[in-house]
Enzyme design. Structure first.
Site, PDB file in Angstrom:
ATOM      1  N   PHE A   1      -2.156   7.118   0.755  1.00 45.38           N
ATOM      2  CA  PHE A   1      -1.981   8.326   1.566  1.00 45.38           C
ATOM      3  C   PHE A   1      -0.918   8.116   2.665  1.00 45.38           C
ATOM      4  O   PHE A   1       0.104   8.819   2.703  1.00 45.38           O
ATOM      5  CB  PHE A   1      -3.362   8.683   2.131  1.00 45.38           C
TER       6      PHE A   1
ATOM      7  N   SER B   1      -6.428  -0.268  13.371  1.00 45.22           N
ATOM      8  CA  SER B   1      -7.285   0.920  13.423  1.00 45.22           C
ATOM      9  C   SER B   1      -8.070   1.005  14.720  1.00 45.22           C
ATOM     10  O   SER B   1      -8.470  -0.021  15.290  1.00 45.22           O
ATOM     11  CB  SER B   1      -8.259   0.836  12.248  1.00 45.22           C
TER      12      SER B   1
ATOM     13  N   TYR C   1     -15.425  -3.387   7.755  1.00 47.33           N
ATOM     14  CA  TYR C   1     -14.079  -2.819   7.674  1.00 47.33           C
ATOM     15  C   TYR C   1     -13.326  -3.053   8.985  1.00 47.33           C
ATOM     16  O   TYR C   1     -12.193  -3.532   9.002  1.00 47.33           O
ATOM     17  CB  TYR C   1     -14.173  -1.307   7.375  1.00 47.33           C
TER      18      TYR C   1
ATOM     19  N   ALA D   1      -1.478  -1.943   3.070  1.00 49.17           N
ATOM     20  CA  ALA D   1      -2.483  -2.094   2.010  1.00 49.17           C
ATOM     21  C   ALA D   1      -3.833  -2.488   2.591  1.00 49.17           C
ATOM     22  O   ALA D   1      -3.923  -3.459   3.338  1.00 49.17           O
ATOM     23  CB  ALA D   1      -2.016  -3.160   1.014  1.00 49.17           C
TER      24      ALA D   1
ATOM     25  N   ASN E   1      -7.859   8.828  13.756  1.00 47.47           N
ATOM     26  CA  ASN E   1      -8.280   9.442  12.484  1.00 47.47           C
ATOM     27  C   ASN E   1      -7.136  10.232  11.855  1.00 47.47           C
ATOM     28  O   ASN E   1      -6.782  11.306  12.336  1.00 47.47           O
ATOM     29  CB  ASN E   1      -9.504  10.315  12.718  1.00 47.47           C
TER      30      ASN E   1
ATOM     31  N   GLY F   1       0.829  -1.214   0.000  1.00 48.23           N
ATOM     32  CA  GLY F   1       0.000   0.000   0.000  1.00 48.23           C
ATOM     33  C   GLY F   1       0.856   1.254   0.000  1.00 48.23           C
ATOM     34  O   GLY F   1       0.417   2.315   0.450  1.00 48.23           O
ATOM     35  N   GLY F   2       2.060   1.150  -0.534  1.00 49.60           N
ATOM     36  CA  GLY F   2       3.006   2.277  -0.491  1.00 49.60           C
ATOM     37  C   GLY F   2       2.700   3.419  -1.447  1.00 49.60           C
ATOM     38  O   GLY F   2       3.406   4.432  -1.454  1.00 49.60           O
TER      39      GLY F   2
HETATM   40  C1  UD1 Z   1     -12.214   6.718  10.196  1.00 51.78           C
HETATM   41  C2  UD1 Z   1     -11.943   6.005   8.925  1.00 51.78           C
HETATM   42  C3  UD1 Z   1     -11.475   4.605   9.167  1.00 51.78           C
HETATM   43  C4  UD1 Z   1     -10.309   4.594  10.099  1.00 51.78           C
HETATM   44  C5  UD1 Z   1     -10.663   5.340  11.354  1.00 51.78           C
HETATM   45  C6  UD1 Z   1      -9.422   5.492  12.207  1.00 51.78           C
HETATM   46  C7  UD1 Z   1     -13.195   6.363   6.900  1.00 51.78           C
HETATM   47  C8  UD1 Z   1     -14.533   6.295   6.236  1.00 51.78           C
HETATM   48  N1  UD1 Z   1     -13.168   6.015   8.168  1.00 51.78           N
HETATM   49  O1  UD1 Z   1     -13.401   6.189  10.815  1.00 51.78           O
HETATM   50  O2  UD1 Z   1     -11.088   4.020   7.938  1.00 51.78           O
HETATM   51  O3  UD1 Z   1      -9.961   3.280  10.432  1.00 51.78           O
HETATM   52  O4  UD1 Z   1     -11.115   6.644  11.034  1.00 51.78           O
HETATM   53  O5  UD1 Z   1      -8.435   6.151  11.505  1.00 51.78           O
HETATM   54  O6  UD1 Z   1     -12.218   6.738   6.321  1.00 51.78           O
HETATM   55  N2  UD1 Z   1     -19.133  12.816   9.369  1.00 51.78           N
HETATM   56  C9  UD1 Z   1     -19.946  13.894   9.091  1.00 51.78           C
HETATM   57  N3  UD1 Z   1     -20.086  14.280   7.787  1.00 51.78           N
HETATM   58  C10 UD1 Z   1     -19.466  13.638   6.752  1.00 51.78           C
HETATM   59  C11 UD1 Z   1     -18.639  12.539   7.051  1.00 51.78           C
HETATM   60  C12 UD1 Z   1     -18.489  12.140   8.370  1.00 51.78           C
HETATM   61  O7  UD1 Z   1     -20.534  14.501   9.988  1.00 51.78           O
HETATM   62  O8  UD1 Z   1     -19.634  14.067   5.607  1.00 51.78           O
HETATM   63  C13 UD1 Z   1     -18.975  12.391  10.788  1.00 51.78           C
HETATM   64  C14 UD1 Z   1     -19.388  10.950  11.035  1.00 51.78           C
HETATM   65  O9  UD1 Z   1     -20.756  10.827  11.287  1.00 51.78           O
HETATM   66  C15 UD1 Z   1     -18.547  10.595  12.236  1.00 51.78           C
HETATM   67  C16 UD1 Z   1     -17.274  11.448  12.073  1.00 51.78           C
HETATM   68  O10 UD1 Z   1     -17.596  12.446  11.124  1.00 51.78           O
HETATM   69  O11 UD1 Z   1     -19.199  10.967  13.412  1.00 51.78           O
HETATM   70  C17 UD1 Z   1     -16.054  10.686  11.593  1.00 51.78           C
HETATM   71  O12 UD1 Z   1     -16.372   9.974  10.431  1.00 51.78           O
HETATM   72  P1  UD1 Z   1     -15.278   9.252   9.470  1.00 51.78           P
HETATM   73  O13 UD1 Z   1     -14.281  10.209   9.004  1.00 51.78           O
HETATM   74  O14 UD1 Z   1     -16.073   8.508   8.459  1.00 51.78           O
HETATM   75  O15 UD1 Z   1     -14.470   8.335  10.407  1.00 51.78           O
HETATM   76  P2  UD1 Z   1     -14.538   7.184  11.414  1.00 51.78           P
HETATM   77  O16 UD1 Z   1     -15.838   6.450  11.401  1.00 51.78           O
HETATM   78  O17 UD1 Z   1     -14.089   7.760  12.711  1.00 51.78           O
END
Ligand code: UD1
Length: 370
Positions: free
Chosen positions: A11, A122, A182, A77, A211, A7-8
């Site tokens: 991001f 994660s 996931y 990856a 995150n 997965g290099g």
């Molecule tokens: C994310 C990642 C996950 C990773 C984890 C830890 C995604 C989809 N999720 O999960 O792969 O393992 O962090 O790094 O990449 N939200 C909004 N509006 C939007 C999108 C999201 O309000 O348009 C809110 C969601 O409801 C949630 C928060 O933002 O409460 C975070 O959402 P998201 O970025 O999807 O992340 P995680 O579920 O925390």
């Protein structure tokens, strides 16, 4: 050292490749250039000093070939969309769990000299974070019920007495409770690597990323993290769409700090056969993220708070980073303000296609969002 980064081209993986090369290592990359992430093929940021094998990790021959002469493997990856994993179940299990199985089979069944394996896990494997109840102390509530969400009672309740509870840092001791396919595949990646590592005396470390944000995060992939999704909306002069009341929170960690944690895991013996949270240790509300991004972009766009929910979303989770701090000497260096500024500056040179509407519709038609 000779290092393989699966997965290099992604991001996180690509930043890791850059730092390893900077430190004088010889780096090989195994990456399938997933179309959803790399719409235009090879990204321009690929480090020319690395060697690239563009293949799927499930391709046994190519994975075996990529391990030749390798001392250290960083397994990054993965398919990464949480919502998407709930309707492309086989794809996620195949790429993430089976892909890891192929990698491990190749490591143990071929002649190789791999001395260390570091796997990207994660925080999603925890499910909800840890909470404190004024009467009952430390509690680990399960996901909010559908009924509670329909009543718009967003905050978490104590599983023992029903009072509203307060989020506290989540440590590695918390029982794992994945709430998406996931997350289940991430748990399987972490556990498979640690089990095989222990059995074959191959020092292995799992890093539980919180995150992650930073430059090179895809601005065209509506299934990835919230910071990129908001940035993409704002660049297209559309208000960020905020679920629930916006007070849900996450721990945002800059990609440069994630890379530093990976390097510590590689170098420190104390990391062997263990798993660590990698977060900033601080929590930010999602509404705060939306406002900060709009503000730094200089746009007068007020986030739109939807008062709607997505299936499987947790309310709060931020990292207790004492374990990685004490055992590996990890210290997050990039402040949230500086990191966001840098993300936005980078995004100025990027095209951002806002596809969040499409992704939302997909979730809605499957009853996974309102
Ligand atoms: C994310 C990642 C996950 C990773 C984890 C830890 C995604 C989809 N999720 O999960 O792969 O393992 O962090 O790094 O990449 N939200 C909004 N509006 C939007 C999108 C999201 O309000 O348009 C809110 C969601 O409801 C949630 C928060 O933002 O409460 C975070 O959402 P998201 O970025 O999807 O992340 P995680 O579920 O925390």
């Amino acid at each position: 050292m000779d290092i393989l980064v699966t997965g290099g081209c992604g991001f996180i993986g690509s930043h890791l490749v850059d730092r390893l090369i900077e430190e004088g290592h010889k780096v090989k990359v195994l990456d399938c250039l997933e179309q959803q992430v790399h719409k235009d093929g090879k990204p321009s940021f690929l480090n020319p000093e690395a060697e690239y094998i563009f293949a799927d990790i499930r391709d046994e021959e190519k994975t075996k070939e990529s391990l030749e002469g390798i001392d250290v493997v960083f397994h990054q990856a993965s398919q990464v969309g949480v919502g998407q994993s709930m309707y492309q179940i086989q794809k996620y299990v195949s790429h993430n769990s089976e892909g890891t199985a192929v990698l491990l089979d190749a490591i143990i069944n071929s002649r190789h000299k791999v001395k260390k394996l570091i796997v990207a896990s994660s925080m999603s494997i925890y499910g909800e974070g840890a909470y404190s109840c004024i009467d009952c102390g430390l509690v680990y509530p399960a996901l909010r019920s559908h009924r509670q969400l329909q009543e718009r009672k967003w905050e978490m309740l104590c599983p023992k007495c029903g009072k509203i509870v307060k989020a506290i840092p989540t440590s590695e001791e918390k029982t794992l409770h994945p709430t998406s396919i996931y997350a289940t595949t991430k748990r399987s990646q972490e556990e498979m690597c640690l089990e095989v590592g222990l059995a074959y005396k191959l020092p292995t470390t799992a890093l539980r990323y919180f995150n992650v944000y930073g430059p090179r995060q895809s601005l065209n992939n509506p299934y990835t993290g919230v910071a990129a999704i908001f940035l993409s909306r704002i660049k297209n002069d559309k208000p960020p769409l905020v679920f629930e009341d916006g007070k849900q929170s996450r721990d945002f960690i800059n990609v440069a700090d994630i890379v530093s944690a990976n390097l510590l895991a590689m170098k420190k013996e104390e990391a062997n056969y263990d798993f660590f949270n990698v977060g900033s240790g601080k929590s930010h509300s999602i509404l705060d993220i939306a406002e900060t991004i709009a503000d730094v972009c200089g746009k007068e766009l007020s986030p739109q708070v939807l008062n709607k929910f997505r299936a499987g979303d947790i309310r709060h989770c931020y990292a207790d980073i004492r374990k990685i701090t004490e055992k590996l000497g990890f210290e997050p260096k990039v402040s949230f303000a500086k990191g966001m500024q840098e993300l936005i500056e980078w995004s100025e040179s990027q095209q951002a296609e806002d596809l969040t509407g499409k992704a939302q519709e997909e979730l809605k038609t499957r009853g996974l969002a309102e």
